[in-house]
Design an enzyme around this catalytic site. Structure first.
Site, short mmCIF file in Angstrom:
data_model
loop_
_atom_site.label_atom_id
_atom_site.label_comp_id
_atom_site.label_asym_id
_atom_site.label_seq_id
_atom_site.Cartn_x
_atom_site.Cartn_y
_atom_site.Cartn_z
N THR A 162 2.02 1.58 -0.59
CA THR A 162 1.53 2.72 0.19
C THR A 162 0.68 2.15 1.33
O THR A 162 1.21 1.83 2.38
CB THR A 162 0.72 3.72 -0.66
OG1 THR A 162 -0.32 3.04 -1.35
CG2 THR A 162 1.61 4.42 -1.65
N LYS A 188 1.54 -3.17 -6.75
CA LYS A 188 0.98 -2.56 -5.54
C LYS A 188 -0.41 -2.01 -5.88
O LYS A 188 -0.72 -1.70 -7.03
CB LYS A 188 1.87 -1.46 -5.00
CG LYS A 188 1.96 -0.26 -5.92
CD LYS A 188 1.78 1.04 -5.20
CE LYS A 188 0.53 0.98 -4.37
NZ LYS A 188 -0.01 2.34 -4.11
N THR A 199 -3.27 4.65 -6.84
CA THR A 199 -2.50 3.95 -7.86
C THR A 199 -2.46 2.45 -7.76
O THR A 199 -2.25 1.89 -6.70
CB THR A 199 -1.02 4.35 -7.88
OG1 THR A 199 -0.96 5.74 -7.95
CG2 THR A 199 -0.29 3.74 -9.06
N GLU A 281 -9.47 -2.62 -0.09
CA GLU A 281 -9.69 -1.97 1.20
C GLU A 281 -10.86 -2.60 1.94
O GLU A 281 -11.99 -2.58 1.46
CB GLU A 281 -9.91 -0.48 1.00
CG GLU A 281 -8.64 0.20 0.52
CD GLU A 281 -8.86 1.59 -0.02
OE1 GLU A 281 -7.88 2.30 -0.16
OE2 GLU A 281 -10.02 1.94 -0.29
N ASN A 404 -11.52 4.80 4.50
CA ASN A 404 -11.71 5.94 3.61
C ASN A 404 -12.45 7.13 4.22
O ASN A 404 -12.44 8.21 3.66
CB ASN A 404 -12.44 5.49 2.34
CG ASN A 404 -11.53 4.68 1.47
OD1 ASN A 404 -10.49 5.16 1.04
ND2 ASN A 404 -11.89 3.42 1.22
N SER A 409 -6.31 11.96 6.79
CA SER A 409 -4.88 11.86 6.53
C SER A 409 -4.17 13.03 7.19
O SER A 409 -4.77 14.03 7.53
CB SER A 409 -4.61 11.86 5.04
OG SER A 409 -5.24 12.97 4.45
#
Lengths: 409, 409
Positions: A162, A188, A199, A281, A404, A409
């Site tokens: 992703t 992943k 995930t 991240e 974040n 999004s």
């Protein structure tokens, strides 16, 4: 979705050469679940008799696919099996709709590959709370079934990404009586994952011959020392899934007592776990936190995770600041027993603090120079007992906030 | 030390008018413990017979001053008392040296004010791991003793600041049978606190007449619902200290059954607790997280803190993103029981999710507009039982990273 983030500075130089695993073939496709212009579905087909073990998120809000896997796992079978994974949509917190989407998908895979539905495992990763357009996946099943190939594992690693900045793979070979067992896996994950994504997914394949229950025991034991010892931001996904499939194609039987195989499987799991942290991240530092001298292994783990999850420790690492006071703070708050006056702290080989105070030999300039390295080790000895633990994490940077908070999004 | 950070956008408009409290006087001085050109020591003198109660950090690496306070607290006495606080140096993790510095300081205060040493309480806040230059404090004691004044509480609030961006004070009046009891308090804290700094310190004074043990019970009960319900970054200071002193100067006796007094004291404590969150490092949003419908109050608190401490929830709030999927994630990972299919989530009055899925009436634009407010409320109902909890936190922003990573001390 924002622009693709740059490849993590902690990424391996290249994706490894993964061996073909007898009894396993892969196919990938562009189903357009959410992304355009890239493959977003992978299908793995497993030979009859393959033993499959797994571990899953303990989240009480876990996804429909996880619940379905948990209901199916652990039953020995002589039938073939399959794993179907999509990226772009996590099918998590989608109410009754979620279970229906899982059923529709796994039924279609069972039909396409002529398998019992109980042998079809699925995962979904991506946006939470949106219904999974499962018809886009099932529409691709004939194409996927025809394309199955033992050499497409690298494409599978890419299809399940992703917001990962690099695909993750690892492999090992284990020699037993002059014959070779192969192990290869893909993963992943990069934090709980950027805007709305969630995930960590891991799929590992081997041609070893292993009993179902034995394989589950091995995976559970090794998981505790690998994937359960990494943390990017202390947040737990609703979809974390690890599946390990042993096809038996090598004809070589192994058990928990097979030291070489356990070592090989552990190496693949640890390698993939570290790659997830390396894709954390915003990460710019890879950090090993080890604790010794605790009253128990569990206490050591509590301390290690308290250090690895502390925002103040993680921002100090990002700032290349040898701020051992924050390590003291994190030990103090962990809730596990510690004695201020017996604990010692090392950054790499540098003794920073001992017996409740800064070490008399401590030199801030030397410690600050050490903190500039990309790979760091923090070691705490509590001086109380024999408990030990080791966990891995990354730093907390502006990159994490950007991914974040800044990008809607 | 970097430049003084700008005043928090969440700060109150002005420092409140604090009433004088009979039996309490304050003095402040520039001792030069670490800072230059500002007052960094405060002395509070308390009338004979003052009852003093307190709560302290549970950190296993707590500071020498905290250990000393804990040893002294809880003993009724007819003698006077004093509180001495310095900023700039936390005297934490300073080995045997730490206890010696506390003893030297409290002995000197006892001598200067003619008190038993057991009635002198001290706190230190600032850098961890450096020896406290206590002679700089004790050199100022004669000056401090002479300057004691009932009206200097606002200067005391400033003298105890480290990286706080505003001084914190709160007051309440309680009327009993036509007569007035006064309560006033000051606090400092803003996260575990910026470069190498650590501590939340709170001092509250009242002229009510309260038995020692009764006061301790009141403070413990109210602390659980106020200071123990705030979190900036989940990190726990080595020095957190709350002291409440009741001088009895009003001649009005109160007990735990005095509803009006309990309400007044609770308001002062909650007000100060909220001000600490409002000065959270880098904070731009003040967030109330409430949980209802849990199986127990403890479960509700576990869920509420899991939400309030989640880096992904806190960065979403910073990004003004109504990312309810992350709230679902935080509930799932908390470890307390939750049922995906009975839980509902509200942002303010907006019903976001219910029965395991997004609400059919949910409108992302309306929720996104709500998230632009400076004061936010997240409410989760678990639909399982009668347990409730309420906690307060702030968002996680670039400012937090800047304060804790970018500026080396």
């Amino acid at each position: 979705m924002g622009a693709t983030p740059p490849r993590s500075p902690l990424a391996p130089a290249a994706f490894p050469d993964l061996p073909e695993i007898g009894g396993v073939s892969f196919a990938t496709a562009e189903a357009g679940v959410r992304y355009k212009g890239r493959e977003d579905v992978m299908l793995a087909s497993l030979a009859p008799g393959t033993a499959i073990a797994g571990t899953f998120t303990r989240s009480s809000t876990r996804s429909a696919a996880v619940l379905d896997c948990q209901a199916k796992i652990g039953k020995p079978s002589d039938a073939g099996a399959a794993i179907i994974v999509n990226s772009g949509n996590a099918n998590a917190f989608t109410g009754r709709n979620g279970a229906e989407a899982v059923r529709a998908t796994t039924q279609a895979v069972a039909q396409a590959l002529n398998l019992p539905e109980t042998r079809v495992f699925s995962s979904s990763t991506g946006v939470i709370g949106e219904p999974l357009p499962h018809d886009r996946i099932t529409a691709k099943l004939d194409e996927l079934a025809k394309a199955l190939s033992p050499s497409a594992m690298d494409r599978a690693a890419r299809a399940i990404m992703t917001t990962d900045t690099f695909p993750k793979g690892a492999a090992a070979e284990v020699e037993i009586d002059g014959q070779v067992i192969h192990i290869a896996g893909i993963a992943k994950g990069s934090g709980m994952i950027a805007p709305d994504m969630a995930t960590m997914l891991v799929y590992i394949f081997t041609d070893a011959m292993i009993d179902q229950q034995e394989l589950q025991n091995m995976v559970s034991v090794l998981n505790a020392a690998t994937f359960n010892c990494i943390t990017v931001d202390s947040d737990t996904s609703t979809s974390d899934t690890l599946l390990v499939a042993a096809t038996g194609a090598s004809g070589l039987r192994v058990t928990e007592q097979s030291v070489g195989f356990m070592e090989g499987l552990r190496n693949v799991m640890l390698n993939l776990a570290h790659q997830v942290v390396r894709d954390g991240e915003g990460a710019t530092k890879f950090v090993e936190v080890s604790v010794t001298g605790a009253l128990s292994d569990e206490d050591a783990r509590t301390h290690a995770l308290s250090i690895a999850n502390s925002p103040l420790v993680k921002t100090a690492i990002a700032g290349e600041d040898p701020n051992w006071g924050r390590v003291v703070m994190a030990i103090g708050k962990s809730g596990a027993p510690a004695d201020r006056d017996t604990l010692s702290i090392r950054f790499g080989d540098i003794l920073v603090a001992r017996e409740g105070w800064v070490s008399p030999d401590y030199n801030e300039d030397i410690a600050a120079a050490y903190m500039k390295q990309q790979e760091l080790a923090i070691h705490v000895d509590l001086g109380m007992g024999g408990g030990t633990a080791r966990v891995w994490t990354c730093d907390l940077t502006h990159g994490y906030i950007e991914i974040n908070a800044d990008y809607r999004s």
